[in-house]
Scaffold this motif. Structure first.
Motif, PDB file in Angstrom:
ATOM      1  N   ALA A   1      -9.420  -1.998  -2.764  1.00  0.00           N
ATOM      2  CA  ALA A   1      -8.676  -2.376  -1.577  1.00  0.00           C
ATOM      3  C   ALA A   1      -8.973  -2.518  -0.279  1.00  0.00           C
ATOM      4  N   LYS A   2      -9.632  -1.317   0.319  1.00  0.00           N
ATOM      5  CA  LYS A   2     -10.583  -1.782   1.617  1.00  0.00           C
ATOM      6  C   LYS A   2     -11.212  -2.436   1.374  1.00  0.00           C
TER       7      LYS A   2
ATOM      8  N   TYR B   1       0.271  -6.433  -0.285  1.00  0.00           N
ATOM      9  CA  TYR B   1      -0.518  -7.313  -0.340  1.00  0.00           C
ATOM     10  C   TYR B   1       0.252  -8.357  -1.515  1.00  0.00           C
TER      11      TYR B   1
ATOM     12  N   GLY C   1      -3.625   4.365  -3.231  1.00  0.00           N
ATOM     13  CA  GLY C   1      -4.270   3.067  -2.570  1.00  0.00           C
ATOM     14  C   GLY C   1      -5.653   2.019  -3.102  1.00  0.00           C
TER      15      GLY C   1
ATOM     16  N   VAL D   1      -1.427  -1.219  -7.083  1.00  0.00           N
ATOM     17  CA  VAL D   1      -2.072  -1.190  -6.104  1.00  0.00           C
ATOM     18  C   VAL D   1      -1.318   0.363  -7.201  1.00  0.00           C
TER      19      VAL D   1
ATOM     20  N   SER E   1       0.935  -1.596   0.519  1.00  0.00           N
ATOM     21  CA  SER E   1      -0.182  -0.245   0.243  1.00  0.00           C
ATOM     22  C   SER E   1       0.758   1.430   0.259  1.00  0.00           C
TER      23      SER E   1
END
Length: 365
Positions: A209-210, A130, A174, A170, A123
């Motif tokens: 991503a969240k 990741y 982010g 990414v 990130s």
């Protein structure tokens, strides 16, 4: 943008400190003194052991850290100055290390019924690593989430919404994960054997991503279902560039490089037929030079590197590089390595592995 800014010698020395400098051999210290930029790559030594090295833009090895087995892809966090080397598929280790040698490396293992696919990304703040992974019993791609504040403990996973995820990255903000699902089924019981070449489903996916929710999925056209989407990078406009490896007949001329943005369809680069032939239907690595607005690709099978203009998609140059391996942005154009030990023209008694990462400072530097 940090993705193309090189860490200069002065910044690297300042970050490393006196202890790191004192640990270097005179030859390595000289290489660092002459360096304008620093890279990292996995390698195999002459005695068959494996390591990851920091390398100057001249191709001179500055330092090495031993690895437990062969590595593949690399990732770097400008926010924390940490890099990671991922095991080659179907490997089960990843090693995180401080590029300035200020802390002991951390080795993590894949979860049960998972193996790494050789790639991953941090990130932007460096807090989450990741990693592309395989849930091999369920035949589905996964992204493992690892917490950098807790020695990279595994804290969760997301689906990649495809089979055989390889490279991933990414977005700059982010918020989005970009995954190249190669579409190829594998299982560690069969090593690196590809189990479904007659029923591949390659795709590129955008993932929140969240939450891990699917944002978009882009499947390749049916006529190119044996074009395995393998590697990705992002340009300064947020456009995603991808590179492919073809599993069909060797005399075919499939699309090997393309791009897209969120909300758009895939768009292939119309490479000249002779360029596609020289790439031998196999692109092993891709990189974007944001400053020069270029895309570079390499082919170990074809022994070539190709530079493409982002604005026009036109091939600007092709270079013969026997066993061409990694590629990363350089001050001008690209730095290219080879399995034969060549790194931008400097030959070392090692075999460089498939990928290079350019070590860059955070935006604050």
């Amino acid at each position: 943008m940090w993705r193309t800014a090189a860490i200069d010698r002065r910044s690297f020395v300042k970050a490393a400190g006196i202890g790191f400098l004192a640990s270097l051999t005179p030859r390595a210290l000289m290489a660092l003194e002459r360096a304008d930029a620093v890279y990292a790559s996995g390698l195999r030594t002459a005695n068959g052991s494996f390591a990851v090295a920091t390398v100057s833009e001249r191709g001179e090895i500055i330092d090495r850290v031993a690895l437990p087995a062969r590595a593949h892809g690399m990732a770097f966090s400008p926010a924390t100055s940490r890099a990671v080397a991922f095991a080659r598929r179907p490997g089960t280790y990843a090693m995180i290390f401080d590029v300035a040698g200020r802390a002991e490396p951390i080795v993590i293992a894949a979860a049960d019924n998972r193996h790494f696919y050789g790639h991953g990304a941090f990130s932007p703040d460096g807090r989450i690593l990741y990693a592309s992974e395989n849930d091999f019993d369920a035949n589905r791609g996964m992204i493992g989430l690892y917490d950098s504040s807790n020695r990279f403990a595994r804290i969760g996973e997301y689906e990649t919404y495809g089979v055989g995820p390889h490279d991933m990255t990414v977005s700059d903000d982010g918020r989005m994960l970009i995954v190249a699902n190669g579409g190829i089924e594998t299982h560690p019981d069969f090593g690196r054997t590809k189990l479904n070449l007659d029923s591949m489903q390659p795709s590129l996916t955008l993932i929140d991503a969240k939450s891990g929710a699917l944002i978009e999925k882009h499947a390749l056209p049916p006529q190119w279902d044996q074009v395995s989407t393998r590697h990705v990078d992002i340009d300064d406009n947020g456009r995603i560039w991808f590179a492919c490896q073809y599993e069909g007949h060797r005399n075919d001329l499939p699309p090997l490089v393309g791009s897209f943005a969120k909300g758009e369809d895939l768009r292939f680069v119309d490479l000249p037929d002779e360029t596609t032939r020289r790439l031998a239907n196999y692109v092993g690595a891709i990189a974007v030079n944001r400053k020069d607005r270029l895309v570079g690709v390499t082919s170990p099978k074809g022994g070539t590197s190709v530079t493409i203009d982002i604005a026009t998609g036109r091939v600007l140059r092709e270079d013969v590089v026997a066993e061409a391996a990694g590629i990363a942005p350089a001050k001008s154009g690209f730095a290219v390595s080879s399995y034969e030990g060549d790194f931008v023209g400097t030959r070392s008694d090692v075999a460089w592995d498939q990928h290079i990462v350019r070590i860059a400072p955070s935006r604050r530097v």
